[in-house]
Structure formats: C-alpha cells, structure tokens
Design a protein around this motif. Structure first.
Motif, short mmCIF file in Angstrom:
data_model
loop_
_atom_site.label_atom_id
_atom_site.label_comp_id
_atom_site.label_asym_id
_atom_site.label_seq_id
_atom_site.Cartn_x
_atom_site.Cartn_y
_atom_site.Cartn_z
N VAL A 298 0.85 -1.19 0.00
CA VAL A 298 0.00 0.00 0.00
C VAL A 298 0.89 1.25 0.00
O VAL A 298 1.58 1.50 0.99
N PRO A 299 0.89 2.04 -1.11
CA PRO A 299 1.59 3.32 -1.08
C PRO A 299 0.91 4.25 -0.08
O PRO A 299 -0.31 4.49 -0.16
N LEU A 300 1.67 4.80 0.82
CA LEU A 300 1.09 5.53 1.94
C LEU A 300 0.63 6.94 1.54
O LEU A 300 -0.45 7.38 1.95
N ALA A 301 1.43 7.65 0.75
CA ALA A 301 1.12 9.05 0.43
C ALA A 301 -0.22 9.21 -0.28
O ALA A 301 -1.05 10.05 0.12
N PRO A 302 -0.52 8.44 -1.36
CA PRO A 302 -1.84 8.57 -2.02
C PRO A 302 -3.00 8.24 -1.09
O PRO A 302 -4.05 8.88 -1.14
N LEU A 303 -2.81 7.24 -0.24
CA LEU A 303 -3.88 6.86 0.68
C LEU A 303 -4.16 7.99 1.66
O LEU A 303 -5.33 8.30 1.96
N VAL A 304 -3.11 8.62 2.18
CA VAL A 304 -3.30 9.73 3.11
C VAL A 304 -3.98 10.90 2.43
O VAL A 304 -4.88 11.55 3.01
N SER A 305 -3.59 11.20 1.19
CA SER A 305 -4.23 12.30 0.45
C SER A 305 -5.72 12.04 0.28
O SER A 305 -6.55 12.96 0.41
N GLN A 306 -6.09 10.81 -0.01
CA GLN A 306 -7.50 10.47 -0.16
C GLN A 306 -8.25 10.66 1.16
O GLN A 306 -9.36 11.21 1.18
N VAL A 307 -7.64 10.23 2.26
CA VAL A 307 -8.30 10.36 3.55
C VAL A 307 -8.46 11.84 3.93
O VAL A 307 -9.49 12.25 4.46
N VAL A 308 -7.45 12.65 3.62
CA VAL A 308 -7.52 14.08 3.94
C VAL A 308 -8.69 14.73 3.22
O VAL A 308 -9.46 15.51 3.80
N SER A 309 -8.86 14.41 1.95
CA SER A 309 -9.98 14.98 1.19
C SER A 309 -11.31 14.51 1.74
O SER A 309 -12.29 15.28 1.79
N GLU A 310 -11.40 13.26 2.18
CA GLU A 310 -12.66 12.75 2.72
C GLU A 310 -12.99 13.42 4.05
O GLU A 310 -14.16 13.68 4.35
N VAL A 311 -11.97 13.70 4.86
CA VAL A 311 -12.21 14.37 6.13
C VAL A 311 -12.73 15.78 5.90
O VAL A 311 -13.63 16.26 6.61
N LYS A 312 -12.20 16.47 4.91
CA LYS A 312 -12.67 17.82 4.60
C LYS A 312 -14.13 17.80 4.17
O LYS A 312 -14.92 18.69 4.52
N VAL A 313 -14.50 16.76 3.42
CA VAL A 313 -15.90 16.64 2.99
C VAL A 313 -16.80 16.30 4.17
O VAL A 313 -17.92 16.80 4.28
N ALA A 314 -16.30 15.46 5.06
CA ALA A 314 -17.11 15.02 6.19
C ALA A 314 -17.32 16.14 7.20
O ALA A 314 -18.34 16.15 7.91
N GLN A 315 -16.40 17.11 7.26
CA GLN A 315 -16.53 18.20 8.21
C GLN A 315 -16.38 19.54 7.48
O GLN A 315 -15.35 20.21 7.61
N PRO A 316 -17.35 19.89 6.71
CA PRO A 316 -17.25 21.16 5.97
C PRO A 316 -17.35 22.37 6.91
O PRO A 316 -18.00 22.30 7.97
N GLY A 317 -16.69 23.42 6.55
CA GLY A 317 -16.75 24.64 7.34
C GLY A 317 -15.77 24.71 8.48
O GLY A 317 -15.69 25.73 9.17
#
Length: 453
Positions: A298-317
C-alpha cells in the motif's frame, strides 16, 4: 490417594513431612552411632573376665560363669581344667605376665598365680569370643541399641517435638498469604475486587501473592470496563431509540406530519443506531481475530491524500488545515488498505474535530526498525495525564459532552487499536493539556516483510 493428600492443611502436611524426616534421620544416626560404638561394652566384659581370673587365682570365685572354662597351668607343666570344656589349649607367654587375647574363636585372660612371692603357675579364664563377622557386628549393634533404647527414645521424642514446633511456626508464616488469597477469592466471588494480599516474602508463595494481586487489579479494571461498557452502550442505544420513539409518537398523535423532513430525521437516527451496532460487531470480530486482513503493498502518500480529502468533505466549514508531510516516494507498507484507511480517517477526523479554528493538523511518517511509524499531530486542547491511558478504551471520552455533541460514539479509537495490533503494530498517544496531541501507530514496511519471507 497419597497419604499426604488426606491431611487437610498445608501446615499439617509440612509438619508431618518435617517430623518424618527428623525421625528417619535420627534412626539412621542412632544406628550408625550404635554401629561405631558396638564394641564399647566389650571393655567392661574384658574387665569382668579379668576379675573372674583374679578371684579364681585368689580362691575367692564362688561359681564359674556359664560357657566359661578355667585352666590352671602349673609351673611344672601340669594343667587343671574346670567349667565348660571349650577344647582349646591356653596360650602361655614366656614372661608369664598377665595378658588378654583371642585364639581359635575363644577369648581368654591369663593371670599369674603367686605363692610366697614365687609364681607357681598361670590361671586362664576362657569363653567363646564374640562373632567378628557381619552378623556379629550387627548383633553387637542391636545389643547396644537394646541397652540404650530409653535414651535414644527420649532424644528422638524431644527432637521430633522441636521439629514439629518449628514446622508449625514456619508453616504459619508461609501459609498466611495462601489463607489471605483464599479469603480474597471468596470476596471476589461476591463482587468485591478491592481486597489485596500483603506479603514480604520473596519465595514462590510471595511471587504467587504478587501475581494474585496483579490479577485482582486486572479483574477489577475489567469489571469496571464491563460496567462502563454496559452503561455507555445503553446510553448510546437509548439516544437514537428515544429520538425515533418521540418522532413516531408525535406522528401518531398528530403533533408532527409524516413529511420528508420528519422522515429524514428518523432515518438519520436509525442510521446512527445501525452504525453503532455495526461498529460494535466489527470491534468484536477484530478483537477475536475473526476478521481476516487482505494485505498488499500500500503506497502511503496517495492513501493519506484520499483520507484528507474525505475528512474535509465530512466536516465542511472547519477552518483547520491538514498538512500531508509524507513523501510521494515513501516506502509502501504491507497492510490491508481498507483497514489502514479506517485508522487514518478516524485519527484525522478526531484531530480536525477537536482542533480550534485556524489551527493545523500534520500527518507524517518515518521508518524505524523495519516499521513505518505514522504520526498525526494536532493543536487541540490536549488530553490530561489521567485520561491518556484510557483513550483507546471502548466508549471512553475525554470530554463526554463535547464528544457526543460532535457525533462521536467513542468506539473509533478502540477499532483503530485493534486494526493496528492485527497488523503486528502498536498505537500510542502523547499529549499535554493545552499543547495538542500526537497519535502514532506502526505498520510493517513491505520491503522488510518480503525480506523476512
């Protein structure tokens, strides 16, 4: 059943063993002593034989003892024999002095007889000599024991009594922790886990008492966790169920209309209830090992980038910046990508949720001893020292009111801990109140995993 198994207490067993050992030791010691001193009565026997010879030479012997032969050899060579004929000729020395000896199995004493200052002959007193073979030595030994049996018996009784008293005192100190443990176990059976066993001993009993105290502490913690778990699960289930019930009653009573908005609220509560049940089931399967891991590189950097974007969507504002400091060429890890995603999302979601507006969250990774160490650092309020060891427990919340207001269930960190440990890693938290927190976990590096295989 062995004889010792019939005794009811350790003190009685220990006392019996020590007394038995003392008795056996005394018997052997007395027998060896008797064997070494078996010839001690022979001195008095020889003196008795000499006294008989002198009495006979002086004409004062009233009766010849049984199995005794007396021979008088005159100076002219003539002999006179009295008593039991043993068929042995006396041994005559040239100087005609008094002497003792054994010849042909006969013990004798020779005493010169004098008359008017002149030696007129020699008196010999003879009797069968004691057997010098093994049987004779054993017989002499038993004879000594028979003569001294009372003294030996008194010495044995005194030694056994002293040994028994010492054994009782020794056993009293040795078994006290065991008795305390028995009382503590009975208290634990009634639900009281506050009892402890005090001991200063460093032997096996002391080690057992220490292990028992550690076990009681762990059971007390487990019992407290069980009670907390029941209470927390009941509270978490009660909240959505109460909300659903309230809306349903309002709809039935005509207070609310079954419109789209009402149904949407009810659906959200049912989804929350379903998510909680799913998390509990998932945590149970993870802890029992029933949930298999589908590992891959599992490449770590792409996975972390994906999780970061999902967290921003999950907690907007949320005015919180998440910085990904993991290099794109960082070595891949050997793990289940879905499970690692779950751990990362949980840690980042918590970090963003509890960070103040304008703060930042940083995620980074390093390699240490063949493991990849992923760290998530935030600038939140921090965690107190007493709460830090419990953050990975089920339903534990550092700030319960704030966590429930944010929609957390208190199971996410427990699931993250189980996932990381299932990968052979370890998750930990470091924090200081007012200075933020750092959550870090280990994952095996794929390169090291292939090398080990």
């Amino acid at each position: 059943m062995r004889p010792l198994d019939r005794l009811p207490t350790i003190r009685s067993k220990l006392g019996s063993v020590i007394v038995f050992a003392v008795v056996v030791t005394l018997v052997l010691a007395f027998f060896v002593l008797a064997y070494q001193l078996r010839n001690s009565p022979r001195d008095s026997e020889v003196l008795d034989l000499l006294a008989t010879a002198r009495q006979y030479a002086n004409g004062k012997l009233e009766a010849i003892p049984p199995k005794t032969m007396i021979v008088f050899r005159a100076a002219d060579g003539s002999t006179t024999v009295e008593g039991t004929d043993l068929g042995v000729e006396p041994v005559v020395l040239e100087d005609e002095s008094a002497h003792w000896g054994i010849t042909n199995g006969v013990e004798y004493v020779a005493v010169p007889r004098a008359s008017g200052g002149t030696v007129v002959g020699t008196d010999f007193v003879m009797r069968p000599a004691p057997d010098q073979g093994l049987g004779g030595r054993l017989g002499s030994t038993m004879g000594f024991l028979q003569e001294q049996w009372l003294q030996l018996l008194v010495a044995g009784v005194v030694a056994a009594a002293i040994a028994l008293v010492m054994a009782r005192l020794l056993a009293l100190g040795m078994t006290k922790p065991l008795r305390d443990m028995a009382l503590a176990a009975r208290s634990m059976a009634t639900g009281d886990y506050s009892v402890r066993v005090e001991t200063r001993s460093r032997d096996e009993v002391g080690q057992l008492a220490t292990a028992f105290n550690r076990m009681v502490s762990e059971l007390q913690s487990v019992e407290q966790l069980r009670r907390d778990l029941v209470g927390n699960v009941s509270h978490e289930l009660k909240t959505p169920i109460s909300a659903l019930r309230a809306h349903l009653e309002n709809v039935l009573d005509g207070v609310e209309e079954p419109d789209r908005q009402t149904l949407q609220v009810m659906l959200q509560q049912s989804e929350r209830l379903s998510a909680l049940v799913d998390q509990l089931l998932e945590l149970s399967r993870l802890e029992s090992g029933d949930l298999p891991l589908e590992r891959e590189e599992v490449p770590l950097a792409p996975l972390v980038s994906q999780v970061v974007s999902e967290v921003k969507v999950a907690q907007p504002g949320r005015d919180v910046e998440v910085e990904n400091r993991i290099p794109t060429d960082f070595a891949p890890v050997w793990a289940d990508p879905g499970r690692v995603h779950q751990v990362l999302f949980n840690l980042l979601d918590n970090a963003v949720r509890f960070s103040p507006p304008g703060a930042g969250v940083t995620i980074s990774a390093t390699r240490e001893d063949g493991m990849c160490v992923v760290s998530v650092a935030d600038a939140g309020p921090g965690i107190s020292a007493e709460s830090l060891p419990r953050v990975f427990e089920r339903f534990y919340r550092v700030d319960p009111a704030r966590a429930r207001a944010g929609g957390g269930t208190g199971i996410g960190l427990a699931i993250a801990k189980s996932v990381v440990e299932a990968h052979g890693g370890h998750i930990r938290a470091e924090s200081e109140e007012g200075k933020g927190s750092v959550f870090a976990f280990d994952l095996p590096v794929a390169e090291e995993e292939r090398r080990n295989k």
